[in-house]
Each structure stands twice: as structure tokens, then as C-alpha cells.
Design a protein around this motif. Structure first.
Motif, mmCIF file in Angstrom:
data_model
loop_
_atom_site.group_PDB
_atom_site.id
_atom_site.type_symbol
_atom_site.label_atom_id
_atom_site.label_comp_id
_atom_site.label_asym_id
_atom_site.label_seq_id
_atom_site.Cartn_x
_atom_site.Cartn_y
_atom_site.Cartn_z
ATOM 1 N N PRO A 153 -0.220 1.685 -2.087
ATOM 2 C CA PRO A 153 0.910 1.848 -3.007
ATOM 3 C C PRO A 153 2.274 1.754 -2.345
ATOM 4 C CG PRO A 153 -0.760 3.545 -3.380
ATOM 5 C CD PRO A 153 -1.128 2.849 -2.111
ATOM 6 N N SER A 154 2.388 2.214 -1.087
ATOM 7 C CA SER A 154 3.706 2.235 -0.450
ATOM 8 C C SER A 154 3.560 2.314 1.060
ATOM 9 C CB SER A 154 4.521 3.442 -0.932
ATOM 10 O OG SER A 154 3.933 4.656 -0.453
ATOM 11 N N LEU A 155 4.649 2.039 1.754
ATOM 12 C CA LEU A 155 4.664 2.142 3.213
ATOM 13 C C LEU A 155 4.441 3.583 3.653
ATOM 14 C CD1 LEU A 155 5.123 0.893 6.009
ATOM 15 C CD2 LEU A 155 7.583 1.168 5.643
ATOM 16 N N ASP A 156 5.091 4.519 2.978
ATOM 17 C CA ASP A 156 4.907 5.929 3.318
ATOM 18 C C ASP A 156 3.443 6.343 3.190
ATOM 19 O OD1 ASP A 156 7.497 6.463 4.016
ATOM 20 O OD2 ASP A 156 8.060 7.312 2.079
ATOM 21 N N ALA A 157 2.813 5.906 2.119
ATOM 22 C CA ALA A 157 1.401 6.248 1.912
ATOM 23 C C ALA A 157 0.549 5.689 3.044
ATOM 24 C CB ALA A 157 0.919 5.715 0.567
ATOM 25 N N ALA A 158 0.811 4.438 3.430
ATOM 26 C CA ALA A 158 0.049 3.821 4.517
ATOM 27 C C ALA A 158 0.265 4.565 5.830
ATOM 28 C CB ALA A 158 0.453 2.358 4.670
ATOM 29 N N LEU A 159 1.512 4.920 6.120
ATOM 30 C CA LEU A 159 1.832 5.633 7.352
ATOM 31 C C LEU A 159 1.125 6.982 7.410
ATOM 32 C CD1 LEU A 159 3.515 5.839 9.967
ATOM 33 C CD2 LEU A 159 5.380 6.794 8.575
ATOM 34 N N HIS A 160 1.152 7.699 6.301
ATOM 35 C CA HIS A 160 0.523 9.020 6.278
ATOM 36 C C HIS A 160 -0.997 8.928 6.352
ATOM 37 C CE1 HIS A 160 4.402 10.578 4.153
ATOM 38 N NE2 HIS A 160 4.571 10.356 5.445
ATOM 39 N N VAL A 161 -1.549 7.873 5.781
ATOM 40 C CA VAL A 161 -3.000 7.656 5.882
ATOM 41 C C VAL A 161 -3.391 7.458 7.348
ATOM 42 C CG1 VAL A 161 -4.783 5.901 5.509
ATOM 43 C CG2 VAL A 161 -3.510 6.812 3.571
ATOM 44 N N VAL A 162 -2.673 6.583 8.045
ATOM 45 C CA VAL A 162 -3.024 6.284 9.437
ATOM 46 C C VAL A 162 -2.860 7.522 10.320
ATOM 47 C CG1 VAL A 162 -2.449 4.912 11.473
ATOM 48 C CG2 VAL A 162 -2.466 3.846 9.204
ATOM 49 N N ILE A 163 -1.715 8.176 10.213
ATOM 50 C CA ILE A 163 -1.470 9.349 11.055
ATOM 51 C C ILE A 163 -2.424 10.482 10.686
ATOM 52 C CG2 ILE A 163 0.189 11.181 11.585
ATOM 53 C CD1 ILE A 163 2.385 9.078 11.486
ATOM 54 N N GLY A 164 -2.652 10.673 9.393
ATOM 55 C CA GLY A 164 -3.540 11.749 8.956
ATOM 56 C C GLY A 164 -4.962 11.556 9.439
ATOM 57 N N ILE A 165 -5.525 10.378 9.206
ATOM 58 C CA ILE A 165 -6.908 10.110 9.612
ATOM 59 C C ILE A 165 -7.048 10.173 11.129
ATOM 60 C CG2 ILE A 165 -8.672 8.303 9.769
ATOM 61 C CD1 ILE A 165 -7.970 7.511 6.914
ATOM 62 N N THR A 166 -6.097 9.562 11.847
ATOM 63 C CA THR A 166 -6.194 9.538 13.303
ATOM 64 C C THR A 166 -6.066 10.942 13.890
ATOM 65 O OG1 THR A 166 -5.215 7.322 13.301
ATOM 66 C CG2 THR A 166 -5.284 8.486 15.398
ATOM 67 N N THR A 167 -5.144 11.747 13.357
ATOM 68 C CA THR A 167 -4.951 13.098 13.878
ATOM 69 C C THR A 167 -6.164 13.977 13.609
ATOM 70 O OG1 THR A 167 -2.555 12.911 13.535
ATOM 71 C CG2 THR A 167 -3.441 15.121 13.850
ATOM 72 N N VAL A 168 -6.706 13.899 12.396
ATOM 73 C CA VAL A 168 -7.907 14.686 12.070
ATOM 74 C C VAL A 168 -9.073 14.271 12.967
ATOM 75 C CG1 VAL A 168 -9.659 15.095 10.306
ATOM 76 C CG2 VAL A 168 -7.244 15.230 9.711
ATOM 77 N N ALA A 169 -9.241 12.970 13.158
ATOM 78 C CA ALA A 169 -10.320 12.473 14.009
ATOM 79 C C ALA A 169 -10.125 12.933 15.451
ATOM 80 C CB ALA A 169 -10.384 10.952 13.942
ATOM 81 N N MET A 170 -8.892 12.894 15.931
ATOM 82 C CA MET A 170 -8.614 13.323 17.291
ATOM 83 C C MET A 170 -8.926 14.804 17.472
ATOM 84 S SD MET A 170 -5.032 12.933 19.407
ATOM 85 C CE MET A 170 -5.140 11.150 19.543
ATOM 86 N N ARG A 171 -8.521 15.619 16.504
ATOM 87 C CA ARG A 171 -8.788 17.056 16.594
ATOM 88 C C ARG A 171 -10.294 17.320 16.557
ATOM 89 N NH1 ARG A 171 -4.630 20.409 16.547
ATOM 90 N NH2 ARG A 171 -6.032 22.137 16.076
ATOM 91 N N HIS A 172 -11.011 16.592 15.741
ATOM 92 C CA HIS A 172 -12.470 16.761 15.686
ATOM 93 C C HIS A 172 -13.090 16.447 17.048
ATOM 94 C CE1 HIS A 172 -16.646 16.454 14.413
ATOM 95 N NE2 HIS A 172 -16.677 15.241 14.959
ATOM 96 N N LEU A 173 -12.665 15.357 17.653
ATOM 97 C CA LEU A 173 -13.220 14.968 18.947
ATOM 98 C C LEU A 173 -12.850 15.963 20.044
ATOM 99 C CD1 LEU A 173 -12.619 11.123 18.773
ATOM 100 C CD2 LEU A 173 -14.828 12.297 18.701
#
Length: 229
Positions: A153-173
Motif C-alpha cells: 500500500p505504501s512506502l512506510d508500510a513496506a519499510l515497517h514490514v522489512v524492519i519489523g520482520i527482520t528485527t523479530v527474526a533477529m531477536r528470535h535467533l
């Protein structure tokens, strides 16, 4: 007069180098403490004690704890941006560039867990996602959206998706036993990359083509070969 000016320049340059070394010493100390116990649990007294400097010295460089936290985040992100650019050299597809950057971030958990933990804590603490340190990522996302390679839908949405998924994955690891397969972009790293690309609107066959391409962090400079900053 010219000789005096040259001498003064040398004094100024020496002073600048000393100030930069002192600032770096404080940033290194803060990085270690933030990674170990989080930003909110770290005091300025602890930072200066670890750095071995007087408390007043801290305020010559930073206004408060949030200020040095931003400095730490900026240093780490700019170093990682350089690594992402290195691993993406010759890659034109913005979706693949984003996916390779995400896998590189997750590989950091295996190669340099201290900086990975610091980065995860910084983002979890709400450091501005659209800051200057994310401009390369924002550029790739903008290109992907404008070319309709990514359907979001938007650049902001894309940015938050990437940072959110990557950060959650990093914390899990960080909380589990991350194996060498993560450094190769395999296993959980691959699964999360699939989820990320799906969230950016790529189709299954497009994702598969991206993930079939060679991915390796061998030879990529990760935060000064793992040394602190």
C-alpha cells in the motif's frame, strides 16, 4: 604567518583526532552495555565507568542517553549498510537486494552477536525507522514499488514490514541457538525471507527465483571483521 597557520592546523587536526577517539570510546562502551542490558537499563555513570572517563566528558559529546543510543544505532547501521552494498554489488532487482540485506542482518547473529543484539534492541526501542541510516533500504523499496515489482500500500508500510520482520527474526535467533545455516541464508533465515517477500507482494515463483540465486557472506566485511566498531 604561513608557518604559524600550518602549525595551528596541525594542532587542530590533532585535537580533532583526540575528540573522535574519545567519542568512539564512549560509543563502544555504550554499545557493550546496551547489548548486555538494554538502553533503558543503562545509566550514563555505567557508560563513563566502562569507558574510563569522567562524567563531564560524556556531556562534551552527547546530551543524554537517548543521544548516544542514536549515535550507536547510526554507527552500526552505517557499517551494515556498507556490508549490504557490498553483498548486493551487481544486483539490480530491488526485491532481491532487500532479501539479501535481510539475510545478511540475520547472518550477523552468527558472525557478531553483540552487534546483532544491540541492533535488535535499538529498533525495539523505537529508533526512527525512516532515519538516514535506512536510506539505502528506502531507496530499494521505493524502486520496487514504483516498478510494481513490490505490491504494497505504501512506502512506510513496506519499510515497517522489512524492519519489523527482520528485527523479530533477529531477536528470535539471538534467543535460540543460531547455527551456521543462518549465515548461509538457509533454514529459519530462508523461511523469514520468504515471509518478508510475500509481505512485499511477490508471488511464489518470483520468490523461488530469488532464493535460488547464490548467496554468501564470505568475503563480506561485517562490522570491521567482528571487531568492535
Amino acid at each position: 604567518m604561513a608557518g604559524k597557520t600550518a602549525a595551528m592546523q596541525k594542532v587542530d587536526e590533532a585535537g580533532s583526532r583526540r575528540r573522535e577517539r574519545m567519542r568512539l570510546l564512549l560509543v563502544e562502551a555504550a554499545t557493550r552495555l546496551f547489548a548486555r542490558q538494554g538502553v533503558d537499563a543503562t545509566t550514563i555513570d555505567e557508560i563513563v565507568d566502562l569507558a574510563g572517563v569522567a562524567k563531564g566528558t560524556f556531556y562534551n559529546y552527547f546530551t543524554d542517553r537517548a543521544d548516544i543510543a542514536r549515535a550507536v544505532a547510526s554507527v552500526i547501521r552505517h557499517q551494515l549498510n556498507a556490508a549490504v552494498e557490498e553483498i548486493n554489488r551487481g544486483i539490480d532487482d530491488p526485491a532481491e537486494r532487500v532479501s539479501r540485506g535481510a539475510r545478511l542482518f540475520l547472518a550477523l547473529v552468527v558472525r557478531d552477536p553483540v552487534h546483532a543484539r544491540m541492533l535488535a534492541r535499538i529498533y525495539n526501542g523505537g529508533i526512527e525507522a525512516a532515519g538516514g541510516a535506512n536510506q539505502h533500504l528506502i531507496g530499494d523499496l521505493r524502486q520496487g514499488i514504483e516498478s510494481e515489482r513490490m505490491r504494497v500500500p505504501s512506502l512506510d508500510a513496506a519499510l515497517h514490514v522489512v524492519i519489523g520482520i527482520t528485527t523479530v527474526a533477529m531477536r528470535h535467533l539471538l534467543d535460540t541457538a543460531a547455527g551456521e545455516e543462518i549465515a548461509r541464508g538457509e533454514g529459519y533465515a530462508r523461511d523469514m525471507t520468504v515471509a518478508l517477500l510475500q509481505a512485499l507482494g511477490l508471488k511464489a515463483d518470483e520468490i523461488e527465483r530469488i532464493l535460488k540465486r547464490p548467496f554468501s557472506i564470505d568475503g563480506v566485511t561485517l562490522l570491521g571483521h567482528g571487531r568492535f566498531l
